[in-house]
Design an enzyme around this catalytic site. Structure first.
Site, mmCIF file in Angstrom:
data_model
loop_
_atom_site.group_PDB
_atom_site.id
_atom_site.type_symbol
_atom_site.label_atom_id
_atom_site.label_comp_id
_atom_site.label_asym_id
_atom_site.label_seq_id
_atom_site.Cartn_x
_atom_site.Cartn_y
_atom_site.Cartn_z
ATOM 1 C CE LYS A 283 -3.796 -1.830 2.864
ATOM 2 N NZ LYS A 283 -4.893 -1.636 1.915
ATOM 3 N NE ARG A 357 -10.970 -9.286 -2.488
ATOM 4 C CZ ARG A 357 -11.249 -8.340 -3.348
ATOM 5 N NH1 ARG A 357 -11.511 -8.647 -4.615
ATOM 6 N NH2 ARG A 357 -11.276 -7.071 -2.981
#
Length: 514
Positions: A283, A357
């Site tokens: 990130k 996920r």
């Protein structure tokens, strides 16, 4: 820890450090709401004049403090705005239930804002409208949540403690039980807020699992923890893959509550990334400083299970906390790796920052083995949720339209913003993989919140009712406090999950199950 009690005494006679009243906006100026009349009388009917002179209008959550100069036992009165009075407020006490009398979220937010303004005060009495048990609960809950402050790491003289004791003035039937219910909910939300606010140096997967064992067993939950060895042996490839780059190995925690008279079962699955660097798909630094909150879904699931057990709800409930730390290292999973998940399906990892996920699909597949009536997963899953719905509204997706809309309605009743979102069939093709059953990311950014939901749906067994709640924004308040919501961890969706469980017992505001 702030405590709360109920009292049917008159507002002008009770001993307290501060008296809180509600005030409405009217064409004639600010006017006290029910519960505030005593202060007006003690001030010789000059309350409206005083408030107007101070520029106070009564708009929602507006705050002003007024010295009483001995007119009351309380040295200070706090007026909090409630906005316009209810259009059809009855003269007599209304029927107890949502939609009657005052909007409950208005009361929660007003109580929270007022109590938050009194940090450092020993006690406060809430003389807000509480003519029904539901209103009394709303006032108590808002006050308790508004009193929250995370002070564990602060030193020095500026460490003001929250209000020590709250008193809710109400003589309504059932008010004492309602306020006790509020206290239990507030304790669980506080637990979740503390977990989210704890820095990742002090909350890694194994430590989270230890807290779940300690607190869960104390609350009456059964707790099972799978460590990294068991996770590998049992085929939890999604959780193992995400956590393999960290020196702090992953965990899967199963917390369960059962009631001897229960006939229904709910299963909740929470994303618990205790810190998310993005892995090798790193990130930007500006997106990383609040990633301690990426375990907010697991926190909400755990907090909800604790509340369900302490309330003794007539329901069976199970929660899965999918815990991992997503870090870059020589052992981290790589883009293009293929994971063998608990469901038996394979996943090509195109982006290691789409990790939530991957842990959730193992939790969902395991939860389905418990044969629940419904599975709800809760996760700080996508930045796209914030782009689409902002910081305060969660997105709800489901394989059942009625379930989706019911969760949105339940969340709204709790004052937790949620909006139903579709799962468009055409987005599924973007998740095709050339080497595995499915890819964890679609190549285009458009509709990526929905594509994430579609990805999760692929791992829900046929015939299982399932919903996914993306709360990336609501889990953490990066702005200023508002209402009963503090800066930092919010505890979002904890109360919604408890309310869902209550629907399966007939003990909630509606006996109809989700």
């Amino acid at each position: 820890m702030t405590t709360v009690r109920i009292n049917a005494s008159d507002a002008v006679s009770i001993e307290t450090s501060a008296l809180i009243i509600g005030v409405h906006t009217t064409p004639e100026g600010p006017r006290p709401a029910p519960g505030g009349e005593g202060l007006d009388q003690a001030l010789d009917g000059r309350l409206a004049e005083i408030l107007t002179t101070m520029g106070f209008t009564g708009k929602a959550q507006e705050i002003v403090k007024i010295p009483t100069f001995g007119a009351l036992p309380a040295p200070v009165a706090v007026a909090v705005g409630l906005g316009d009075a209810p259009q059809a407020a009855p003269q007599a006490a209304p029927q107890d239930g949502p939609g009657d009398g005052y909007d409950l979220e208005t009361l929660r937010r007003a109580a929270g804002a007022a109590v938050r303004s009194l940090a450092g005060t020993a006690s406060a009495t809430l003389a807000l409208p509480a003519r029904t048990a539901a209103e009394a609960e709303a006032v108590a809950l808002g006050g308790l949540l508004g009193a929250y402050d995370f002070t564990r790491y602060r030193t020095g003289g500026d460490r003001r403690q929250p209000v020590g004791e709250l008193t809710v003035l109400s003589g309504a039937a059932g008010a004492e039980e309602a306020v006790a219910h509020a206290a239990t909910l507030a304790d669980s939300v506080t637990l979740v807020r503390d977990l989210v606010n704890t820095p990742p140096s002090d909350l890694w997967p194994a430590r989270f699992a230890e807290i779940a064992q300690e607190t869960g067993l104390e609350a009456g939950l059964s707790v099972e923890v799978l460590d990294e060895v068991r996770l590998k042996e049992d085929g939890y490839g999604g959780i193992v893959g995400v956590g393999q780059g960290s020196v702090n190995p992953p965990r899967l925690v199963r917390v369960a509550y059962s009631h001897p008279e229960a006939t229904r079962k709910v299963a909740f699955v929470g994303k618990g990334i205790t810190f998310d660097s993005g892995g090798l798909s790193l990130k930007p630094s500006a997106s990383m400083d609040w990633m301690k909150s990426d375990m907010g879904g697991a926190g909400a699931v755990f907090g909800a299970l604790v509340a369900i057990a302490r309330l003794g709800l007539r329901v069976n409930a199970v929660g899965y906390l999918c815990l991992a730390e997503n870090m870059p290292s020589g052992s981290a999973q790589r883009p293009s790796d293929v994971l063998h998940t608990y469901s038996g399906k394979t996943v090509e990892v195109l982006d290691t920052d789409a990790e939530g996920r991957l842990v959730l699909i193992d939790g969902i597949a395991r939860a389905a083995e418990d044969e629940p009536d419904v599975i709800i997963d809760v996760a700080t899953l996508t930045g796209a949720q914030i782009v689409a719905l902002g910081w305060r509204t969660a997105g709800v997706m489901a394989n059942d339209d009625a379930l989706r809309e019911e969760i949105v309605r339940i969340a709204g009743e709790q004052g937790e913003g949620a909006w139903g979102m579709p799962l468009p069939a055409e987005l599924r093709k973007g998740l095709d993989s050339a080497v595995a059953d499915i890819a964890n990311l679609q190549p285009e950014r458009w509709g990526s919140m929905l594509a994430a939901g579609i990805f999760l749906r692929e791992f829900v067994p046929a015939g299982v009712r399932w919903a996914h709640v993306d709360m990336a924004g609501p889990a953490f308040n990066k702005g200023e406090p508002h209402g009963y919501t503090p800066k930092g961890g919010t505890g979002a969706l904890t109360r919604t999950l408890v309310a869902v469980a209550e629907r399966y017992t007939g003990n909630g505001t509606s006996a109809q199950a989700v």
